[in-house]
Design a protein around this motif. Structure first.
Motif, PDB file in Angstrom:
ATOM      1  N   ARG A   1       0.704   6.058 -10.838  1.00  0.00           N
ATOM      2  CA  ARG A   1       2.111   5.677 -10.942  1.00  0.00           C
ATOM      3  C   ARG A   1       2.776   5.783  -9.571  1.00  0.00           C
ATOM      4  O   ARG A   1       2.462   6.674  -8.794  1.00  0.00           O
TER       5      ARG A   1
ATOM      6  N   GLU B   1       9.543   2.744  -7.590  1.00  0.00           N
ATOM      7  CA  GLU B   1       9.866   1.327  -7.366  1.00  0.00           C
ATOM      8  C   GLU B   1       9.775   0.983  -5.882  1.00  0.00           C
ATOM      9  O   GLU B   1       9.254  -0.069  -5.512  1.00  0.00           O
TER      10      GLU B   1
ATOM     11  N   ARG C   1       6.116   0.780  -4.924  1.00  0.00           N
ATOM     12  CA  ARG C   1       5.523  -0.452  -5.453  1.00  0.00           C
ATOM     13  C   ARG C   1       5.891  -1.646  -4.588  1.00  0.00           C
ATOM     14  O   ARG C   1       5.037  -2.460  -4.230  1.00  0.00           O
TER      15      ARG C   1
ATOM     16  N   GLU D   1       3.314  -3.938  -2.526  1.00  0.00           N
ATOM     17  CA  GLU D   1       3.280  -5.391  -2.767  1.00  0.00           C
ATOM     18  C   GLU D   1       3.493  -6.163  -1.453  1.00  0.00           C
ATOM     19  O   GLU D   1       2.838  -7.172  -1.207  1.00  0.00           O
TER      20      GLU D   1
END
Length: 121
Positions: A13, A16, A19, A23
């Motif tokens: 996990r 945000e 992530r 990305e």
């Protein structure tokens, strides 16, 4: 499909922000996501944060591996009629030891700043 075995999945996990950062890096790399993760996990430099006390257990793992290898050497070179491992078992053990040693060496290399300039036995 029920007779097919899939490789294990690794998941974790992230926030945000993490992530989005990951990305963006994947996009910039031009690689597929799975390839980016695999290469990042295997080939990126390991940064160790902590104290010497967290690194010394790795030295103990190395000592145990050495003793196990020494015991195996003694078994192989003795005249005893001990049951020797098969070539497949030896190959699996070699792979396990090789990966363990590489990981430990990388971790110790990332932590060498903790004792640079000092001599430890």
């Amino acid at each position: 499909m029920s007779n097919q075995h899939k490789n294990p999945t690794i998941s974790f996990r992230v926030s945000e922000y993490e992530r989005k950062t990951i990305e963006a890096r994947i996009l910039a790399s031009g690689m597929m996501k799975k390839d980016y993760f695999i290469r990042s996990c295997i080939y990126n430099r390991i940064c160790v944060v902590g104290k010497k006390e967290t690194i010394y257990p790795l030295v103990e793992v190395l000592r145990k591996l050495y003793l196990q290898l020494y015991t195996m050497h003694t078994t192989f070179t003795s005249d005893a009629t001990n049951i020797l491992p098969t070539s497949e078992e030896i190959s699996a053990l070699q792979t396990e030891y090789e990966l363990t040693l590489k990981a430990i060496i990388d971790m110790l290399d990332g932590a060498k700043y903790l004792w640079e300039g000092e001599h430890h036995e």
